[in-house]
Design a protein around this motif. Structure first.
Motif, PDB file in Angstrom:
ATOM      1  N   ILE A 162       7.551 -64.102 -18.081  1.00 36.51           N
ATOM      2  CA  ILE A 162       7.407 -64.910 -16.867  1.00 36.51           C
ATOM      3  C   ILE A 162       6.248 -65.881 -17.029  1.00 36.51           C
ATOM      4  CG2 ILE A 162       6.883 -64.815 -14.386  1.00 36.51           C
ATOM      5  CD1 ILE A 162       8.208 -62.032 -14.361  1.00 36.51           C
ATOM      6  N   GLU A 163       6.531 -67.195 -16.835  1.00 33.46           N
ATOM      7  CA  GLU A 163       5.477 -68.205 -16.952  1.00 33.46           C
ATOM      8  C   GLU A 163       5.438 -69.060 -15.695  1.00 33.46           C
ATOM      9  OE1 GLU A 163       5.407 -70.233 -21.158  1.00 33.46           O
ATOM     10  OE2 GLU A 163       7.424 -69.513 -20.665  1.00 33.46           O
ATOM     11  N   ALA A 193       8.962 -53.385  -1.502  1.00 29.98           N
ATOM     12  CA  ALA A 193       9.287 -54.071  -2.762  1.00 29.98           C
ATOM     13  C   ALA A 193       9.520 -55.539  -2.456  1.00 29.98           C
ATOM     14  CB  ALA A 193      10.535 -53.459  -3.399  1.00 29.98           C
ATOM     15  N   LEU A 194       9.104 -56.389  -3.391  1.00 27.33           N
ATOM     16  CA  LEU A 194       9.335 -57.826  -3.255  1.00 27.33           C
ATOM     17  C   LEU A 194      10.418 -58.239  -4.239  1.00 27.33           C
ATOM     18  CD1 LEU A 194       8.434 -60.587  -2.077  1.00 27.33           C
ATOM     19  CD2 LEU A 194       6.838 -60.749  -3.989  1.00 27.33           C
ATOM     20  N   ALA A 195      11.391 -59.005  -3.744  1.00 26.83           N
ATOM     21  CA  ALA A 195      12.482 -59.421  -4.627  1.00 26.83           C
ATOM     22  C   ALA A 195      12.593 -60.942  -4.639  1.00 26.83           C
ATOM     23  CB  ALA A 195      13.801 -58.812  -4.152  1.00 26.83           C
ATOM     24  N   THR A 196      13.272 -61.457  -5.634  1.00 27.76           N
ATOM     25  CA  THR A 196      13.513 -62.897  -5.711  1.00 27.76           C
ATOM     26  C   THR A 196      14.856 -63.149  -6.386  1.00 27.76           C
ATOM     27  OG1 THR A 196      12.553 -65.030  -6.330  1.00 27.76           O
ATOM     28  CG2 THR A 196      12.380 -63.257  -7.955  1.00 27.76           C
ATOM     29  N   VAL A 197      15.253 -64.421  -6.423  1.00 27.03           N
ATOM     30  CA  VAL A 197      16.513 -64.763  -7.092  1.00 27.03           C
ATOM     31  C   VAL A 197      16.245 -65.737  -8.232  1.00 27.03           C
ATOM     32  CG1 VAL A 197      18.038 -64.359  -5.117  1.00 27.03           C
ATOM     33  CG2 VAL A 197      16.952 -66.611  -5.407  1.00 27.03           C
ATOM     34  N   ALA A 198      16.958 -65.552  -9.336  1.00 25.61           N
ATOM     35  CA  ALA A 198      16.872 -66.445 -10.490  1.00 25.61           C
ATOM     36  C   ALA A 198      18.231 -67.091 -10.668  1.00 25.61           C
ATOM     37  CB  ALA A 198      16.461 -65.655 -11.733  1.00 25.61           C
ATOM     38  N   PHE A 199      18.399 -68.287 -10.102  1.00 19.77           N
ATOM     39  CA  PHE A 199      19.687 -68.974 -10.158  1.00 19.77           C
ATOM     40  C   PHE A 199      19.655 -70.212 -11.057  1.00 19.77           C
ATOM     41  CE2 PHE A 199      20.879 -67.358  -5.591  1.00 19.77           C
ATOM     42  CZ  PHE A 199      21.203 -66.115  -6.119  1.00 19.77           C
ATOM     43  N   SER A 231      24.501 -68.817 -17.178  1.00 21.71           N
ATOM     44  CA  SER A 231      24.813 -68.434 -18.546  1.00 21.71           C
ATOM     45  C   SER A 231      24.306 -67.084 -19.052  1.00 21.71           C
ATOM     46  CB  SER A 231      24.328 -69.542 -19.504  1.00 21.71           C
ATOM     47  OG  SER A 231      22.929 -69.644 -19.417  1.00 21.71           O
ATOM     48  N   PRO A 232      23.242 -66.491 -18.504  1.00 13.53           N
ATOM     49  CA  PRO A 232      22.756 -65.249 -19.140  1.00 13.53           C
ATOM     50  C   PRO A 232      23.862 -64.194 -19.221  1.00 13.53           C
ATOM     51  CG  PRO A 232      21.161 -66.027 -17.545  1.00 13.53           C
ATOM     52  CD  PRO A 232      22.390 -66.871 -17.378  1.00 13.53           C
ATOM     53  N   SER A 233      23.879 -63.490 -20.322  1.00 16.50           N
ATOM     54  CA  SER A 233      24.946 -62.504 -20.493  1.00 16.50           C
ATOM     55  C   SER A 233      24.436 -61.310 -21.290  1.00 16.50           C
ATOM     56  CB  SER A 233      26.136 -63.153 -21.206  1.00 16.50           C
ATOM     57  OG  SER A 233      25.701 -63.616 -22.473  1.00 16.50           O
ATOM     58  N   GLY A 234      25.274 -60.332 -21.418  1.00 16.58           N
ATOM     59  CA  GLY A 234      24.963 -59.140 -22.212  1.00 16.58           C
ATOM     60  C   GLY A 234      24.581 -57.961 -21.329  1.00 16.58           C
ATOM     61  N   ASP A 235      24.851 -56.746 -21.814  1.00 15.92           N
ATOM     62  CA  ASP A 235      24.471 -55.550 -21.071  1.00 15.92           C
ATOM     63  C   ASP A 235      22.955 -55.503 -20.934  1.00 15.92           C
ATOM     64  OD1 ASP A 235      27.052 -54.829 -20.789  1.00 15.92           O
ATOM     65  OD2 ASP A 235      27.078 -53.541 -22.580  1.00 15.92           O
ATOM     66  N   ARG A 236      22.319 -55.853 -22.042  1.00 12.63           N
ATOM     67  CA  ARG A 236      20.872 -56.124 -21.924  1.00 12.63           C
ATOM     68  C   ARG A 236      20.780 -57.641 -21.893  1.00 12.63           C
ATOM     69  NH1 ARG A 236      17.997 -51.398 -22.529  1.00 12.63           N
ATOM     70  NH2 ARG A 236      16.032 -52.516 -22.665  1.00 12.63           N
ATOM     71  N   LEU A 237      20.227 -58.168 -20.812  1.00  8.19           N
ATOM     72  CA  LEU A 237      20.381 -59.577 -20.467  1.00  8.19           C
ATOM     73  C   LEU A 237      19.572 -60.503 -21.375  1.00  8.19           C
ATOM     74  CD1 LEU A 237      22.144 -60.607 -18.174  1.00  8.19           C
ATOM     75  CD2 LEU A 237      20.067 -60.817 -16.792  1.00  8.19           C
ATOM     76  N   THR A 238      20.224 -61.600 -21.805  1.00 11.37           N
ATOM     77  CA  THR A 238      19.536 -62.613 -22.584  1.00 11.37           C
ATOM     78  C   THR A 238      19.837 -63.980 -21.994  1.00 11.37           C
ATOM     79  OG1 THR A 238      19.616 -61.284 -24.584  1.00 11.37           O
ATOM     80  CG2 THR A 238      19.311 -63.647 -24.880  1.00 11.37           C
ATOM     81  N   GLY A 239      18.796 -64.773 -21.807  1.00 12.22           N
ATOM     82  CA  GLY A 239      18.989 -66.111 -21.256  1.00 12.22           C
ATOM     83  C   GLY A 239      17.731 -66.589 -20.568  1.00 12.22           C
ATOM     84  N   LYS A 240      17.771 -67.852 -20.104  1.00 17.31           N
ATOM     85  CA  LYS A 240      16.568 -68.441 -19.504  1.00 17.31           C
ATOM     86  C   LYS A 240      16.871 -68.965 -18.107  1.00 17.31           C
ATOM     87  CE  LYS A 240      13.124 -72.049 -20.450  1.00 17.31           C
ATOM     88  NZ  LYS A 240      12.801 -73.167 -21.353  1.00 17.31           N
ATOM     89  N   TYR A 261       8.450 -70.044 -11.144  1.00 21.28           N
ATOM     90  CA  TYR A 261       8.194 -69.522 -12.482  1.00 21.28           C
ATOM     91  C   TYR A 261       9.408 -69.733 -13.372  1.00 21.28           C
ATOM     92  CZ  TYR A 261       4.226 -67.240 -10.261  1.00 21.28           C
ATOM     93  OH  TYR A 261       3.063 -67.006  -9.585  1.00 21.28           O
ATOM     94  N   THR A 262       9.140 -69.822 -14.666  1.00 24.25           N
ATOM     95  CA  THR A 262      10.210 -69.825 -15.649  1.00 24.25           C
ATOM     96  C   THR A 262      10.339 -68.388 -16.164  1.00 24.25           C
ATOM     97  OG1 THR A 262       9.652 -72.065 -16.285  1.00 24.25           O
ATOM     98  CG2 THR A 262      10.980 -70.795 -17.849  1.00 24.25           C
ATOM     99  N   VAL A 263      11.568 -67.885 -16.164  1.00 27.01           N
ATOM    100  CA  VAL A 263      11.773 -66.490 -16.557  1.00 27.01           C
ATOM    101  C   VAL A 263      12.733 -66.444 -17.755  1.00 27.01           C
ATOM    102  CG1 VAL A 263      12.536 -64.206 -15.813  1.00 27.01           C
ATOM    103  CG2 VAL A 263      11.449 -65.756 -14.168  1.00 27.01           C
ATOM    104  N   THR A 264      12.273 -65.828 -18.833  1.00 23.25           N
ATOM    105  CA  THR A 264      13.118 -65.707 -20.020  1.00 23.25           C
ATOM    106  C   THR A 264      13.452 -64.234 -20.255  1.00 23.25           C
ATOM    107  OG1 THR A 264      11.829 -67.536 -20.912  1.00 23.25           O
ATOM    108  CG2 THR A 264      13.331 -66.430 -22.427  1.00 23.25           C
ATOM    109  N   PHE A 265      14.753 -63.991 -20.383  1.00 24.73           N
ATOM    110  CA  PHE A 265      15.213 -62.629 -20.640  1.00 24.73           C
ATOM    111  C   PHE A 265      15.598 -62.516 -22.109  1.00 24.73           C
ATOM    112  CE2 PHE A 265      16.452 -63.711 -16.273  1.00 24.73           C
ATOM    113  CZ  PHE A 265      15.696 -62.782 -15.570  1.00 24.73           C
ATOM    114  N   ASP A 266      15.101 -61.480 -22.748  1.00 25.24           N
ATOM    115  CA  ASP A 266      15.466 -61.252 -24.150  1.00 25.24           C
ATOM    116  C   ASP A 266      15.770 -59.772 -24.309  1.00 25.24           C
ATOM    117  OD1 ASP A 266      15.891 -61.359 -26.813  1.00 25.24           O
ATOM    118  OD2 ASP A 266      13.802 -61.756 -27.362  1.00 25.24           O
ATOM    119  N   GLY A 267      17.016 -59.426 -24.018  1.00 25.99           N
ATOM    120  CA  GLY A 267      17.411 -58.022 -24.069  1.00 25.99           C
ATOM    121  C   GLY A 267      16.810 -57.202 -22.941  1.00 25.99           C
TER     122      GLY A 267
END
Lengths: 408, 356
Positions: free
Chosen positions: B179-180, B118-124, B137-146, B192-198
């Motif tokens: 993922i863009e 498996a390949l992993a990375t970090v989004a900081f 800043s991302p928060s929520g049980d289902r994650l939202t943030g950029k 990459y820019t990663v956006t989480f929406d739930g």
């Protein structure tokens, strides 16, 4: 990696501490002696105990200890904490003694080594001349053998401590027909004799640590020569290395940096402590990066030495890395002084390194940092050394072709 | 007292260096640099065979379980070779899970990361130069943030995301994750820019306790990479000065250039002991860990920047071309300097940590 000294050296440290506890400062009647006499008494005891004169054979007054840089470091640290005298400071201990031990005759070692490390005998160095700075081997001061004596004529410059020195170790041209480097001999000269004219050179920051020395028919015995005739250049090379190492020293840089932080806390800019200003904080940490790199590069080199490995190019960088730090400290401290930076330190003292907490001390360091960058091989000479000896780049085309072609 | 590499560490350094010299010479590197995604599976697989996948993963989970000093000298070699690929993010992700994960999370992921299955990375990072745990800043049980500047997110099976309150959470890219590709100047490490929406996320139970330490590890690895890169540029520039001729001699005869090269070496060489000590402090001197990591990152990435500018100049006109190898390290320096926060941001942290 392990930066602790380990139990063996901590035991040794305890021994050093116990020795100091019993022997410094001096007590009873001895404490009424002058500082110089007290130092000589203490040094004799420290040599007997094996803490000073460690690399010097017993027959010449040393304690002849097995080489152990870590023990040396422990001694420096503990003696430093109690301001106890080390081997007599100065160019005699630093440069002449190692040279004599390596190249001198037995009678020379007997006559001078012990007296020099105890502090009885003071030396000055006669290398640079007005026309021979970086191109030292072009020196012209003449030594002529007349009967049983060398007769010396010429001029030396930048001679620290010439007024107080008992003797000079001096590079003279004794073989005028030989090729540049091969025409030089390393002579020892008694400074207390007629024909020597010493003129102090006042530095830009006020004091006069060094001098011009003029020789007119000055005499020295035929056998006061270290190495053979024409070997003086080789004899002098080992000693220059010693000087470079001694100046590249992280303890000085760390102390200077602590002083700078203190100054930043005490100074105000627009009524606010300077250390609260973002630009000052940035500059301080920028300098700390160099200081810490310097400090741990010292540990790295020490480890390489202990392992018997070559530390690499870093060993050629100690002096310039340290004087570059001095330069950065000078510039920031000058800003922190504000208008008081206009104070002339010439009349109010102030050490070469500054940071003594006084305005004059810092203004003096603003200039003195340059003195240190120039002394013992200028920063540009250091860059040549790094480029040629470290990076393996060719010698300067013009300089090497001139050296090869001409006599001095 | 021993401030030097052990025989094992020297062997590790040589092994990685030799591997990269063989498998990523400047021509191979250039092809990867110019490729669409700079993710060369063959090269990555080769690294996995050397055990680089689980450098900071404990051996009970199949990793190498080495000290930070070891990881740092591997990173130094990566910088020396401008090695393309996901080493940085993958290593940090493994560390984050090893330090802050539940037993379950560790068992599920660490063995796979160690082998490279498996390949992993970090989004900081977040917009506005926000890299530090207290800025996430991302928060929520289902994650939202950029999140921005996430290495190799498109190839990753797992993303360790920095969340509000300095926490860490695991996200397997899928529904709710966009993922863009970011048009990144350093093509040896794609971002990459990663956006989480739930997005479905699983928090690391001790995430908030260890995110500072993971940050420090990132700073040390970047400092080491920068040292390696700067060393390579000094070497390349000296080599060029010894071969390029003008006025009938190699240009290395000219003092102006010799002094520039000496200054480059002087910018670089003393930094070795600084990143070594930062790594050693991480392993063994807890009170120095945070400050020395920040100091090493700020100092050495700044030196790398200067050396990369000098190296370009030392090569003359050819140095300014895409064809010249210098540009690949020049851009490596840009990445090392910016990623995880600018030198000035870390200098301010050092000042605060010094209680100024």
């Amino acid at each position: 990696m392990d930066l602790s000294y380990g139990p063996e050296y901590e035991t040794y440290r305890a021994e050093v501490k116990a020795f100091l506890e019993a022997n410094w400062p001096l007590e009873g009647e001895e404490k009424d002696l002058g500082l110089a006499e007290q130092s000589v008494l203490f040094r004799k005891r420290a040599i007997a105990a094996g803490y000073l004169g460690r690399s010097i054979p017993k027959q010449f007054g040393g304690s002849e200890q097995e080489s152990d840089p870590l023990k040396g470091q422990v001694i420096r640290e503990e003696f430093g904490k109690k301001w106890a005298p080390m081997d007599a400071p100065g160019i005699g201990t630093m440069m002449l003694v190692p040279t004599l031990l390596e190249r001198g005759e037995t009678w020379m070692k007997e006559k001078w080594v012990e007296n020099t490390i105890l502090g009885h005998t003071q030396w000055c160095q006669g290398y640079s001349e007005p026309g021979s700075g970086s191109d030292l081997a072009s020196l012209k001061t003449k030594g002529e053998l007349v009967g049983d004596e060398w007769v010396i004529n010429g001029q030396k410059i930048w001679t620290s401590g010439a007024q107080t020195a008992d003797f000079m170790f001096c590079l003279c041209r004794t073989e005028p027909d030989a090729q540049k480097h091969a025409g030089i001999s390393y002579l020892l000269i008694d400074m207390k004799q007629p024909g020597i004219d010493i003129r102090p050179l006042k530095q830009m920051n006020g004091p006069a640590h060094f001098n011009e020395v003029f020789f007119t028919d000055v005499k020295t015995p035929k056998d006061w020569i270290v190495g053979k005739r024409g070997e003086g250049w080789l004899v002098s090379r080992t000693t220059l290395k010693h000087e470079r190492n001694s100046i590249g020293n992280a303890a000085g840089a760390e102390a200077m940096f602590r002083g700078l932080v203190k100054l930043a806390k005490e100074s105000k800019i627009d009524g606010v402590p300077a250390i609260d200003h973002a630009s000052v904080r940035q500059q301080l940490v920028e300098i700390e990066g160099y200081v810490q790199a310097h400090k741990y590069s010292g540990f790295l080199q020490m480890t390489a030495g202990l392992r018997g490995e070559n530390p690499g190019t870093i060993a050629l960088m100690n002096k310039i890395h340290s004087t570059n730090i001095g330069d950065k400290v000078a510039k920031l401290s000058f800003d922190l002084l504000g208008d008081e930076g206009l104070t002339d330190p010439a009349n109010s003292g102030g050490g070469l390194l500054g940071g003594g907490g006084s305005v004059a001390g810092w203004v003096s360091q603003y200039m003195g940092s340059l003195g240190i960058a120039i002394a013992g091989g200028t920063a540009n000479v250091q860059r040549n050394v790094i480029a040629e000896r470290g990076l393996g780049l060719p010698r300067d085309y013009y300089a090497s072709s001139k050296s090869a072609a001409g006599k001095a | 007292m021993d401030f030097g590499l052990s025989e094992e560490q020297q062997l590790l350094q040589e092994t990685i260096g030799q591997f990269l010299a063989n498998e990523n010479d400047p021509n191979q590197l250039r092809a990867r640099f110019d490729a669409e995604d700079a993710f060369d599976e063959g090269l990555w697989k080769g690294m996995m065979e050397l055990g680089i996948g689980g450098l900071l993963v404990p051996d009970e989970f199949g990793g190498a379980g080495v000290d930070m000093v070891d990881a740092a000298i591997v990173s130094e070699q990566m910088g020396f070779g401008a090695a393309p690929g996901p080493f940085l993010g993958h290593t940090l992700a493994g560390l984050a899970i090893a330090l802050g994960g539940s037993d379950d999370q560790k068992k599920t992921w660490l063995p796979k990361l160690a082998t490279g299955d498996a390949l992993a990375t970090v989004a900081f990072g977040e917009e506005g130069g926000s890299w530090q745990p207290d800025q996430w800043s991302p928060s929520g049980d289902r994650l939202t943030g950029k999140k921005v500047y996430v290495p190799y997110a498109a190839q990753a099976d797992l993303i360790v995301v920095g969340t509000a309150g300095g926490g860490l959470a695991l996200v397997e890219p899928g529904d709710g994750t966009t993922i863009e590709l970011f048009d990144n100047v350093d093509r040896s490490r794609r971002l990459y820019t990663v956006t989480f929406d739930g997005a479905a996320a699983s928090a690391l139970p001790s995430g908030a306790d260890v995110s500072g330490q993971v940050r420090d590890a990132a700073l040390i690895l970047l400092a080491a990479d920068a040292f390696g890169g700067a060393s390579r540029l000094v070497e390349m520039s000296v080599e060029y000065a010894k071969t390029r001729e003008q006025f009938g001699v190699t240009i290395g005869h000219f003092q102006a250039l010799k002094h520039q090269l000496a200054n480059m070496a002087l910018d670089t060489e003393p930094s070795r002991a600084l990143f070594w000590y930062a790594a050693h402090a991480y392993d063994a001197v807890p009170e120095d860990r945070e400050k020395m990591a920040a100091l090493a990152k700020s100092h050495i990435t700044d030196r790398f920047m200067q050396v990369s500018r000098d190296a370009t100049e030392a090569h003359g006109g050819i140095g300014y071309t895409w064809e010249c190898d210098v540009q690949m390290w020049f851009k490596r320096a840009m990445f090392d300097r910016i990623w995880m926060g600018s030198p000035s941001s870390h200098r301010e942290r050092v000042a605060q940590l010094s209680a100024w």
